[in-house]
Design an enzyme around this catalytic site. Sequence first.
Site, PDB file in Angstrom:
ATOM      1  N   THR A 104     -13.083 -23.612  -1.527  1.00  0.00           N
ATOM      2  CA  THR A 104     -13.641 -22.314  -1.144  1.00  0.00           C
ATOM      3  C   THR A 104     -14.634 -21.926  -2.237  1.00  0.00           C
ATOM      4  O   THR A 104     -14.236 -21.754  -3.391  1.00  0.00           O
ATOM      5  CB  THR A 104     -12.533 -21.241  -1.078  1.00  0.00           C
ATOM      6  OG1 THR A 104     -11.514 -21.686  -0.201  1.00  0.00           O
ATOM      7  CG2 THR A 104     -13.090 -19.911  -0.586  1.00  0.00           C
ATOM      8  N   LYS A 179     -14.538 -18.585   6.285  1.00  0.00           N
ATOM      9  CA  LYS A 179     -13.407 -18.522   5.351  1.00  0.00           C
ATOM     10  C   LYS A 179     -13.347 -17.168   4.649  1.00  0.00           C
ATOM     11  O   LYS A 179     -12.285 -16.544   4.553  1.00  0.00           O
ATOM     12  CB  LYS A 179     -13.553 -19.667   4.336  1.00  0.00           C
ATOM     13  CG  LYS A 179     -12.595 -19.634   3.170  1.00  0.00           C
ATOM     14  CD  LYS A 179     -11.187 -20.010   3.557  1.00  0.00           C
ATOM     15  CE  LYS A 179     -10.232 -19.835   2.386  1.00  0.00           C
ATOM     16  NZ  LYS A 179      -8.861 -20.106   2.720  1.00  0.00           N
ATOM     17  N   LYS A 254     -10.222 -14.218  -6.021  1.00  0.00           N
ATOM     18  CA  LYS A 254     -11.420 -15.077  -5.952  1.00  0.00           C
ATOM     19  C   LYS A 254     -12.104 -14.914  -4.586  1.00  0.00           C
ATOM     20  O   LYS A 254     -13.311 -14.715  -4.501  1.00  0.00           O
ATOM     21  CB  LYS A 254     -11.003 -16.539  -6.167  1.00  0.00           C
ATOM     22  CG  LYS A 254     -12.107 -17.537  -5.912  1.00  0.00           C
ATOM     23  CD  LYS A 254     -11.589 -18.965  -5.861  1.00  0.00           C
ATOM     24  CE  LYS A 254     -12.579 -19.864  -5.169  1.00  0.00           C
ATOM     25  NZ  LYS A 254     -12.143 -21.245  -5.087  1.00  0.00           N
TER      26      LYS A 254
END
Length: 312
Positions: A104, A179, A254
């Site tokens: 990611t 995502k 994050k």
Amino acid sequence: MNVARADGKERNMKIGFIGLGNMGAPMVKRLVAAGHDITGYDVMESAMAALSEVKMDFSNDILTAAREKEVVITMLPNGEVLKGVAEAIIPIMPKGSCFIDCSTVDINTTMQLAKLLKNAAIHVLDAPVSGGVSGAVAGTLTFMVGGSEESFAIGKPLFEIMGQRMIHCGADGAGQAAKICNNMILGVTMIATCEAFALADDLGLDRQKLFDVVSTSSGNSWSMSTYCPAPGVGPKSPSDNDYLPGFSAALMLKDLTLSQQAAEINGTPTRAGKLALELYQDFVKSSKGGALDFSAILNKLSTGQEKNSKRP
Ligand code: NAD
């Protein structure tokens, strides 16, 4: 499933796998079990040593992991590390091979790398995953994929081994876009779910009763019904295991940082996403550096005490 040849038979692929951490290790095991010819590489020798029983090759340098490979898969911590890895191996990857990044990372890095790879006549897919370590072990990950149809056709049989679902979301960067949108929803719904438990506690409403109602009502979400942050309530989740991850608060922070960066660059007003980011920033600072599962934010948002005194 292996790759179909023109003569209809299947063959193994030569794959380099870079980043053998919590996610990469179980993903690579599934590729090996399916018969693929894997060379693994990680900067941490301990990560490679942990896989010593697995029938695969290891490389002491990153170039060997990528040289003469049909596919290179990366599963790395962030965009900066990914960029360093990609820039090192692009010059030696064969033309017509495919670079599949499952980490990611920020969309800008993904787009820059896609350009570099295409200029070198290498196929590229951004293919981040959802499903966490348990999904990687069980082979039930969801892959959200960006890239051309031609590149997707190369990655598809590999995604089928490592996961249960794959969605071709669009062109380069579309996988990373999906995502961060998904995980922004996850962060926001986890906070809403925890705040609902906090309010229920203060109203003297039993946590199990709240779960019974919400998990079958319009307030339901994955955060409530599958990954309930209240211990002893709902299906087994990290809250029943002292909040050992699962999906750490640091990783949630994050991902919320990535979604806010993308929102700011594009001028999208994501106020709930911003608030979720701020709450996770506070939580990560005040907890064990974000090492706990992200659902442990319940303990920050509630007193943790079920009260009966104000029962209506
Ligand atoms: P991790 O830290 O366990 O693994 C990353 C691995 O990359 C480590 O073993 C590290 O040594 C290695 N690495 C770092 N720099 C390297 C380099 N230059 N060359 C080679 N290897 C290098 O992280 P993880 O949990 O496996 O997550 C990997 C990615 O997957 C992250 O981008 C994360 O956001 C994403 N992700 C994680 C989860 C999860 O539940 N853990 C879920 C979905 C997505």
